[in-house]
Scaffold this motif. Sequence first.
Motif, PDB file in Angstrom:
ATOM      1  N   TYR A  35       0.867  -1.190   0.000  1.00 48.27           N
ATOM      2  CA  TYR A  35       0.000   0.000   0.000  1.00 48.27           C
ATOM      3  C   TYR A  35       0.896   1.231   0.000  1.00 48.27           C
ATOM      4  O   TYR A  35       1.895   1.291   0.730  1.00 48.27           O
ATOM      5  CB  TYR A  35      -0.897  -0.007   1.238  1.00 48.27           C
ATOM      6  CG  TYR A  35      -1.843   1.179   1.338  1.00 48.27           C
ATOM      7  CD1 TYR A  35      -3.085   1.159   0.702  1.00 48.27           C
ATOM      8  CD2 TYR A  35      -1.496   2.307   2.069  1.00 48.27           C
ATOM      9  CE1 TYR A  35      -3.961   2.244   0.787  1.00 48.27           C
ATOM     10  CE2 TYR A  35      -2.363   3.393   2.170  1.00 48.27           C
ATOM     11  CZ  TYR A  35      -3.585   3.360   1.532  1.00 48.27           C
ATOM     12  OH  TYR A  35      -4.447   4.421   1.616  1.00 48.27           O
ATOM     13  N   ALA A  37       0.822   5.717  -0.138  1.00 46.56           N
ATOM     14  CA  ALA A  37       0.050   6.958  -0.066  1.00 46.56           C
ATOM     15  C   ALA A  37       1.018   8.126   0.099  1.00 46.56           C
ATOM     16  O   ALA A  37       2.062   7.997   0.733  1.00 46.56           O
ATOM     17  CB  ALA A  37      -0.939   6.921   1.094  1.00 46.56           C
ATOM     18  N   CYS A  39       1.597  12.256   1.190  1.00 48.51           N
ATOM     19  CA  CYS A  39       1.050  13.284   2.078  1.00 48.51           C
ATOM     20  C   CYS A  39       1.919  14.543   2.017  1.00 48.51           C
ATOM     21  O   CYS A  39       3.140  14.460   2.197  1.00 48.51           O
ATOM     22  CB  CYS A  39       1.004  12.752   3.508  1.00 48.51           C
ATOM     23  SG  CYS A  39       0.381  13.939   4.724  1.00 48.51           S
ATOM     24  N   TRP A  48      -3.657  11.599  10.030  1.00 47.06           N
ATOM     25  CA  TRP A  48      -3.545  11.211   8.624  1.00 47.06           C
ATOM     26  C   TRP A  48      -3.069   9.764   8.519  1.00 47.06           C
ATOM     27  O   TRP A  48      -3.605   8.982   7.731  1.00 47.06           O
ATOM     28  CB  TRP A  48      -2.578  12.144   7.899  1.00 47.06           C
ATOM     29  CG  TRP A  48      -2.492  11.882   6.419  1.00 47.06           C
ATOM     30  CD1 TRP A  48      -3.256  12.457   5.433  1.00 47.06           C
ATOM     31  CD2 TRP A  48      -1.616  10.962   5.757  1.00 47.06           C
ATOM     32  NE1 TRP A  48      -2.910  11.948   4.203  1.00 47.06           N
ATOM     33  CE2 TRP A  48      -1.905  11.034   4.363  1.00 47.06           C
ATOM     34  CE3 TRP A  48      -0.620  10.088   6.192  1.00 47.06           C
ATOM     35  CZ2 TRP A  48      -1.219  10.273   3.422  1.00 47.06           C
ATOM     36  CZ3 TRP A  48       0.052   9.329   5.253  1.00 47.06           C
ATOM     37  CH2 TRP A  48      -0.242   9.415   3.884  1.00 47.06           C
ATOM     38  N   GLN A  52      -5.024   6.452   6.907  1.00 48.99           N
ATOM     39  CA  GLN A  52      -4.424   5.627   5.858  1.00 48.99           C
ATOM     40  C   GLN A  52      -4.342   4.156   6.275  1.00 48.99           C
ATOM     41  O   GLN A  52      -4.535   3.255   5.450  1.00 48.99           O
ATOM     42  CB  GLN A  52      -3.044   6.165   5.494  1.00 48.99           C
ATOM     43  CG  GLN A  52      -3.056   7.526   4.833  1.00 48.99           C
ATOM     44  CD  GLN A  52      -3.870   7.540   3.547  1.00 48.99           C
ATOM     45  OE1 GLN A  52      -3.776   6.628   2.729  1.00 48.99           O
ATOM     46  NE2 GLN A  52      -4.684   8.577   3.373  1.00 48.99           N
ATOM     47  N   LEU A  55      -7.678   2.718   5.664  1.00 44.10           N
ATOM     48  CA  LEU A  55      -7.915   2.494   4.236  1.00 44.10           C
ATOM     49  C   LEU A  55      -7.153   1.270   3.742  1.00 44.10           C
ATOM     50  O   LEU A  55      -7.692   0.443   2.990  1.00 44.10           O
ATOM     51  CB  LEU A  55      -7.476   3.727   3.432  1.00 44.10           C
ATOM     52  CG  LEU A  55      -8.382   4.958   3.518  1.00 44.10           C
ATOM     53  CD1 LEU A  55      -7.716   6.159   2.840  1.00 44.10           C
ATOM     54  CD2 LEU A  55      -9.738   4.672   2.868  1.00 44.10           C
ATOM     55  N   ALA A  56      -5.914   1.151   4.185  1.00 45.20           N
ATOM     56  CA  ALA A  56      -5.090   0.020   3.755  1.00 45.20           C
ATOM     57  C   ALA A  56      -5.669  -1.294   4.257  1.00 45.20           C
ATOM     58  O   ALA A  56      -5.633  -2.315   3.558  1.00 45.20           O
ATOM     59  CB  ALA A  56      -3.662   0.192   4.261  1.00 45.20           C
TER      60      ALA A  56
END
Length: 264
Positions: A35, A37, A39, A48, A52, A55-56
């Motif tokens: 994963y 992301a 930022c 944050w 994440q 979400l992962a």
Amino acid sequence: MVIWQADFYHHRQQQAAGQVLWELLICDRDRSFQYEAICPQSQVNSSWVTAQLQLAADGKLPDVIQVFRPQCLGLIAEAGRSLGINVEPTRRTFALKQWLQEKNYPTVVDKPPPTPLPENLWGEEWRFATLSAGKVMEAFAEQPIPILVIPEFLQPINLGLASTVSVPGVIIYGGRQSMRLARWLQQARPVELSYVAGAPDGLVLEASLVDRWILATFSDLEVAVAAKVYEQRKQESQGLHFLLVQPDDSGMTFSGFWLLLGEG
């Protein structure tokens, strides 16, 4: 148990406006799950990271997240606490480091100069020793040792070592300080014990993420020769070595035993 490895750091990427970007990378130990992301630095915080991680996970949070970089440990640990995930600081994030290297990102972290072991923990004496790979488990795995650290992946058979290979190590005779020293070492989380030539020579313990401790110093030439043999044997054992703390040389009682392996 589901174990993730994670890194959150600013690398070479930047926005058009010149703002630094941080990149979150998460994978499992065989990289079947990955994963990523990005930022902006202005938004970097534990909230944050928490979002994440959720979400992962897609509803299946991990049991443990392993982190090797000190600069992001606090943020990930705080996010882990909010989600009930145990965050483990460890240098042994092999899959994650491989991924970072493929991206040409640095995996080496700055380390401070080694610090002398606190005087109240000094043992009475120490020596180099060897143990055949085939007898490591036999000699210690079933012993009633208060602190016994033999990770499965470091067992000689899992490293593919022949039973006749000599595994080098260091034995510290702690006397009355034996258990105190063993408990301190356990809290320090030993990683590797190396000979460092100098004036004087020394044994330096790599521990936790970046800690370095001077366990012993010496100027005797014979000891220096033995130390070089110790390092040579570490190469022959694929880096596997051990640290043993016991009250005396009777062989009747032990305080702590650790199988160790360098970072590679």
